[in-house]
Design an enzyme around this catalytic site. Structure first.
Site, PDB file in Angstrom:
ATOM      1  N   HIS A 150      32.872  39.517  49.197  1.00 20.74           N
ATOM      2  CA  HIS A 150      34.037  40.326  49.557  1.00 20.74           C
ATOM      3  C   HIS A 150      33.827  40.865  50.966  1.00 20.74           C
ATOM      4  O   HIS A 150      32.890  41.633  51.200  1.00 20.74           O
ATOM      5  CB  HIS A 150      34.206  41.488  48.575  1.00 20.74           C
ATOM      6  CG  HIS A 150      34.324  41.033  47.150  1.00 20.74           C
ATOM      7  ND1 HIS A 150      35.525  40.848  46.515  1.00 20.74           N
ATOM      8  CD2 HIS A 150      33.369  40.669  46.248  1.00 20.74           C
ATOM      9  CE1 HIS A 150      35.316  40.404  45.288  1.00 20.74           C
ATOM     10  NE2 HIS A 150      34.012  40.288  45.099  1.00 20.74           N
ATOM     11  N   ARG A 199      36.449  42.410  52.592  1.00 19.72           N
ATOM     12  CA  ARG A 199      37.485  43.429  52.828  1.00 19.72           C
ATOM     13  C   ARG A 199      38.287  43.035  54.067  1.00 19.72           C
ATOM     14  O   ARG A 199      38.315  41.865  54.431  1.00 19.72           O
ATOM     15  CB  ARG A 199      36.882  44.839  52.951  1.00 19.72           C
ATOM     16  CG  ARG A 199      35.876  45.205  51.857  1.00 19.72           C
ATOM     17  CD  ARG A 199      36.392  45.085  50.450  1.00 19.72           C
ATOM     18  NE  ARG A 199      35.462  45.650  49.473  1.00 19.72           N
ATOM     19  CZ  ARG A 199      35.409  45.298  48.209  1.00 19.72           C
ATOM     20  NH1 ARG A 199      36.200  44.338  47.728  1.00 19.72           N
ATOM     21  NH2 ARG A 199      34.562  45.872  47.380  1.00 19.72           N
ATOM     22  N   ASN A 213      40.697  39.642  46.707  1.00 17.22           N
ATOM     23  CA  ASN A 213      41.177  40.868  46.041  1.00 17.22           C
ATOM     24  C   ASN A 213      41.370  42.009  47.035  1.00 17.22           C
ATOM     25  O   ASN A 213      40.805  43.085  46.898  1.00 17.22           O
ATOM     26  CB  ASN A 213      40.250  41.276  44.883  1.00 17.22           C
ATOM     27  CG  ASN A 213      38.833  41.593  45.329  1.00 17.22           C
ATOM     28  OD1 ASN A 213      38.361  41.073  46.348  1.00 17.22           O
ATOM     29  ND2 ASN A 213      38.153  42.447  44.587  1.00 17.22           N
ATOM     30  N   HIS A 246      29.457  35.195  39.182  1.00 16.53           N
ATOM     31  CA  HIS A 246      28.511  36.296  38.923  1.00 16.53           C
ATOM     32  C   HIS A 246      28.185  36.453  37.439  1.00 16.53           C
ATOM     33  O   HIS A 246      28.498  37.465  36.832  1.00 16.53           O
ATOM     34  CB  HIS A 246      29.012  37.617  39.520  1.00 16.53           C
ATOM     35  CG  HIS A 246      30.494  37.881  39.379  1.00 16.53           C
ATOM     36  ND1 HIS A 246      31.156  37.813  38.180  1.00 16.53           N
ATOM     37  CD2 HIS A 246      31.430  38.213  40.293  1.00 16.53           C
ATOM     38  CE1 HIS A 246      32.429  38.095  38.365  1.00 16.53           C
ATOM     39  NE2 HIS A 246      32.612  38.337  39.646  1.00 16.53           N
ATOM     40  N   LEU A 248      30.554  44.945  38.546  1.00 13.66           N
ATOM     41  CA  LEU A 248      31.150  44.252  37.405  1.00 13.66           C
ATOM     42  C   LEU A 248      31.036  42.750  37.596  1.00 13.66           C
ATOM     43  O   LEU A 248      31.221  42.278  38.718  1.00 13.66           O
ATOM     44  CB  LEU A 248      32.624  44.658  37.258  1.00 13.66           C
ATOM     45  CG  LEU A 248      32.829  46.093  36.769  1.00 13.66           C
ATOM     46  CD1 LEU A 248      34.294  46.487  36.871  1.00 13.66           C
ATOM     47  CD2 LEU A 248      32.324  46.253  35.332  1.00 13.66           C
ATOM     48  N   HIS A 300      31.792  49.336  49.092  1.00 15.85           N
ATOM     49  CA  HIS A 300      32.643  50.516  48.864  1.00 15.85           C
ATOM     50  C   HIS A 300      31.970  51.654  49.607  1.00 15.85           C
ATOM     51  O   HIS A 300      30.743  51.818  49.491  1.00 15.85           O
ATOM     52  CB  HIS A 300      32.722  50.862  47.373  1.00 15.85           C
ATOM     53  CG  HIS A 300      33.377  49.811  46.534  1.00 15.85           C
ATOM     54  ND1 HIS A 300      34.741  49.759  46.329  1.00 15.85           N
ATOM     55  CD2 HIS A 300      32.864  48.761  45.851  1.00 15.85           C
ATOM     56  CE1 HIS A 300      35.035  48.729  45.556  1.00 15.85           C
ATOM     57  NE2 HIS A 300      33.914  48.097  45.252  1.00 15.85           N
ATOM     58  N   ALA A 311      33.031  49.903  41.373  1.00 14.89           N
ATOM     59  CA  ALA A 311      32.112  48.821  41.023  1.00 14.89           C
ATOM     60  C   ALA A 311      31.893  47.918  42.227  1.00 14.89           C
ATOM     61  O   ALA A 311      32.860  47.496  42.865  1.00 14.89           O
ATOM     62  CB  ALA A 311      32.683  48.008  39.871  1.00 14.89           C
TER      63      ALA A 311
HETATM   64  C1  NCD Z   1      34.063  43.509  43.279  1.00 14.19           C
HETATM   65  C2  NCD Z   1      34.786  44.301  44.372  1.00 14.19           C
HETATM   66  O1  NCD Z   1      34.415  45.444  44.633  1.00 14.19           O
HETATM   67  O2  NCD Z   1      35.722  43.752  44.968  1.00 14.19           O
HETATM   68  N1  NCD Z   1      33.277  44.420  42.491  1.00 14.19           N
HETATM   69  C3  NCD Z   1      32.235  44.117  41.690  1.00 14.19           C
HETATM   70  O3  NCD Z   1      31.748  44.998  41.000  1.00 14.19           O
HETATM   71  N2  NCD Z   1      31.736  42.905  41.620  1.00 14.19           N
HETATM   72  C4  NCD Z   1      35.041  42.734  42.468  1.00 14.19           C
HETATM   73  C5  NCD Z   1      34.409  41.691  41.578  1.00 14.19           C
HETATM   74  O4  NCD Z   1      33.899  40.687  42.040  1.00 14.19           O
HETATM   75  O5  NCD Z   1      34.425  41.886  40.350  1.00 14.19           O
HETATM   76 ZN    ZN Z   2      33.241  39.479  43.422  1.00 17.60          ZN
END
Ligand code: NCD
Ligand code: ZN
Length: 354
Positions: free
Chosen positions: A25, A27, A51, A184, A229, A261, A273
């Site tokens: 990710h 962002r 996402n 994952h 997650l 995050h 998460a």
């Molecule tokens: C991911 C996120 O923050 O975009 N978070 C995570 O806990 N893995 C989303 C994801 O891959 O589930």
């Molecule tokens: Zn992910």
């Protein structure tokens, strides 16, 4: 399955073909100036998860996002973002056909609605996605899966297994020519499922799920920076993931799921998460493989099997890691904001040689 390895391991250096990150990710916006260089320092390619808010659902959105990413690749570095599109209940067969024609689109990501960060626009009824999956199979578009059910009555530690039994097993049985990547993975159930499924079913493994189990989340206090997650599982599952990672089985490959995050959104009553691992990603895998006395298996996992699975060429550049003890950063700051990375302040035994 045995793998041929060109990696050279001496007691103090490890030279491998350049790796790729098949799930992360980045962002968007200002953050790209931090996240993109962190990954591009090591990885040649990365699959960029869609996402965002709003999610990346169209080819045009993915192309624009890709350009924003490329604008943040440091000069002199070659880096190729591969874009995943966000599957929604409204995705059509025509959308899939359009995606299939764009070489920068790697596949569709299925988020069950409500399963994780920014997944509210995800799929609410997997069973109704038949025509879309049919078209993905026909046009060779892979399905990347966040494999957790979201029904509140299902225990969070069982969500992956129930998803496999209810949805993934039927999908892989029905669509024998559809490439499916279970992202994952966190359980022995997932390892066993992927191992015994047909050859076009694979899985990514994160550093945190190989290095940790749920004790690292909950013993001695709640360790929010180890919260992601799907959530960390018990030790027996961790051991199954470790064995899969070092097995040389080509169905298991690297995907960090690096997911930043800001500190304030992790260290709060309802923390987000995601583990932010990009700054130490390959070193974390080296740490895990070294602990398992399997550094000779790192190259296949990190640099070959993902490319082979996705039908992309293997990288020709090399990456050298050297054995030296160092500390993962305690924090990362950018534009006045602070992140606490995964493994913050802990020691690592291998470091990329620059
Ligand atoms: C991911 C996120 O923050 O975009 N978070 C995570 O806990 N893995 C989303 C994801 O891959 O589930
Ligand atoms: Zn992910």
């Amino acid at each position: 399955m045995a793998s041929t390895s060109s990696a050279s391991v001496s007691p103090d250096t490890l030279c491998i073909d350049q790796p790729d990150d098949w799930h992360l990710h980045f962002r968007d916006g200002d953050m790209l100036a931090m996240t993109v260089p962190a990954t591009a320092r090591v990885f040649k390619r990365a699959i960029v998860m869609p996402n965002l808010a709003p999610p990346v659902t169209t080819v045009a959105q993915a192309e624009a996002y890709r350009q924003r990413i490329l604008a943040n690749v440091p000069s002199g570095i070659e880096f190729e973002p591969l874009m995943a599109l966000y599957l929604t209940q409204d995705t059509t067969a025509q959308d899939v056909r359009e995606a299939a024609q764009n070489p920068n689109i790697i596949g569709y990501k299925l988020y069950p609605a409500g399963a994780t960060t920014n997944s509210s626009a995800g799929v609410r009824a997997v069973d109704a996605m038949g025509p879309v999956l049919e078209t993905m199979q026909e046009f060779g578009v892979p399905l990347l899966v966040h494999g957790e059910v979201t029904e509140p009555e299902i225990d969070i530690f069982d969500r992956e297994k129930v998803f496999i039994d209810r949805y993934l097993a039927p999908i892989t049985e029905r669509y024998g020519r559809l490439k499916v990547i279970l992202e994952h993975i966190t359980t022995k159930d997932a390892v066993d499922f992927v191992t015994s499924a047909h050859d076009l079913v694979a899985a990514t493994l994160t550093p945190q799920h190989i290095l940790m189990n749920r004790n690292d989340l909950l013993v001695g206090g709640v360790h929010v920076h180890n919260y992601c997650l799907p959530v960390l599982k018990r030790r027996t599952h961790q051991e199954a993931l470790q064995q899969a990672a070092i097995s040389g089985n080509r169905k298991f490959f690297l995907g960090t799921d690096s997911a930043p995050h800001v500190q304030a959104k992790k260290e709060t009553a309802c923390g987000c998460a995601g583990c932010f691992s990009a700054f130490t990603a390959i070193e974390l895998y080296a740490e895990a493989f070294a602990q398992l006395d399997a550094l000779d298996k790192l190259e296949g996992f990190a640099s070959h099997f993902g490319a082979d699975f996705y039908g992309r060429p293997r990288n020709t550049q090399k990456l050298v890691l050297q054995r030296t003890e160092w500390q993962a950063p305690e924090t990362v700051t950018h534009n006045g904001e602070t992140w606490v990375p995964y493994w913050a302040g802990k020691s690592l035994q291998w470091q990329v040689r620059v």
